[in-house]
Enzyme design. Structure first.
Site, PDB file in Angstrom:
ATOM      1  N   GLY A  21       0.775  -1.238   0.000  1.00 48.01           N
ATOM      2  CA  GLY A  21       0.000   0.000   0.000  1.00 48.01           C
ATOM      3  C   GLY A  21       0.801   1.281   0.000  1.00 48.01           C
ATOM      4  CG  ASP A  22       3.374   4.520   1.531  1.00 52.50           C
ATOM      5  OD1 ASP A  22       3.261   5.182   0.478  1.00 52.50           O
ATOM      6  OD2 ASP A  22       3.826   4.999   2.585  1.00 52.50           O
ATOM      7  CB  ILE A  23       5.701   0.110  -3.133  1.00 54.65           C
ATOM      8  CG1 ILE A  23       5.300  -1.201  -2.471  1.00 54.65           C
ATOM      9  CG2 ILE A  23       7.022  -0.013  -3.890  1.00 54.65           C
ATOM     10  CD1 ILE A  23       4.963  -2.305  -3.441  1.00 54.65           C
ATOM     11  CG  ASN A  27       8.137   3.208   2.713  1.00 55.24           C
ATOM     12  OD1 ASN A  27       8.614   3.876   3.632  1.00 55.24           O
ATOM     13  ND2 ASN A  27       6.867   3.273   2.383  1.00 55.24           N
ATOM     14  CB  SER A  67       3.811   8.346  -1.342  1.00 55.71           C
ATOM     15  OG  SER A  67       4.249   7.976  -0.052  1.00 55.71           O
TER      16      SER A  67
END
Length: 183
Positions: A21-23, A27, A67
């Site tokens: 959900g937030d690659i 990260n 993001s």
């Protein structure tokens, strides 16, 4: 190699039923490890704060999370993280690694509108080779506006990446005059 390891990490979590959900670049951490006597860089995928089980999506209706520079078009509308949305973010990350910049810039509204409506410019527009066109195709497929046209899995992305690397001999060591032996 780094991009391939990122795809492997994403495949690893997807195979365990987790959608990240937030690659994004922030990260990803590269850790130097020893492999025998050689040092090598190993990718670590971080920050699972927005991760969800793929078989148990949230029922929340709230603001879109993640993001903006990496959001898949369907996430802008529904906000729900999916494997297809992770593949889109993997494509954006590949774009960043190849081009040296993100595909869309501007205000938050401009970035979201671009992800929803515009095709990303070629990440390799300054170069003109078959290898580069293959990379453009790989990234373009991962960043398709239609989730059904993206790679069906991170393994499929990795397979295509390996194919591009093999076709371009990026996986073989370059021969130098030092390692050439006379016949």
């Amino acid at each position: 190699e780094v991009l391939g390891q990122i795809a492997d990490a994403v495949a690893h979590i997807h195979n365990r039923g987790i959608v990240h959900g937030d690659i994004k670049a922030d990260n990803i951490m590269l850790v130097e490890t020893l492999d025998g006597t050689r040092k090598k860089l190993v990718v670590r995928l971080l920050d699972f704060g927005l991760a969800r089980r793929k078989d148990n999506p949230t029922d929340e209706t709230g603001p879109v999370t993640g993001s903006p520079h990496y959001l898949a078009p369907e996430r802008i509308v529904s906000g729900e993280p999916t494997i297809a949305a992770d593949i889109y973010a993997l494509g954006v990350l590949a774009y960043l690694l190849i081009a040296g910049s993100l595909p869309f810039q501007g205000t938050l509204a401009e970035i979201l509108a671009a992800h929803a409506n515009e095709r990303a410019p070629s990440p390799t527009w300054k170069r003109d080779t078959n290898t580069i066109r293959s990379l453009d195709n790989l990234i373009g497929r991962a960043m398709s506006k239609d989730p059904r046209l993206r790679h069906p899995s991170a393994e499929a992305f990795r397979y295509e990446l390996n194919t591009v690397m093999d076709m371009s001999a990026l996986t073989t060591r370059r021969r130098t005059s030092q390692n050439l032996k006379p016949l």
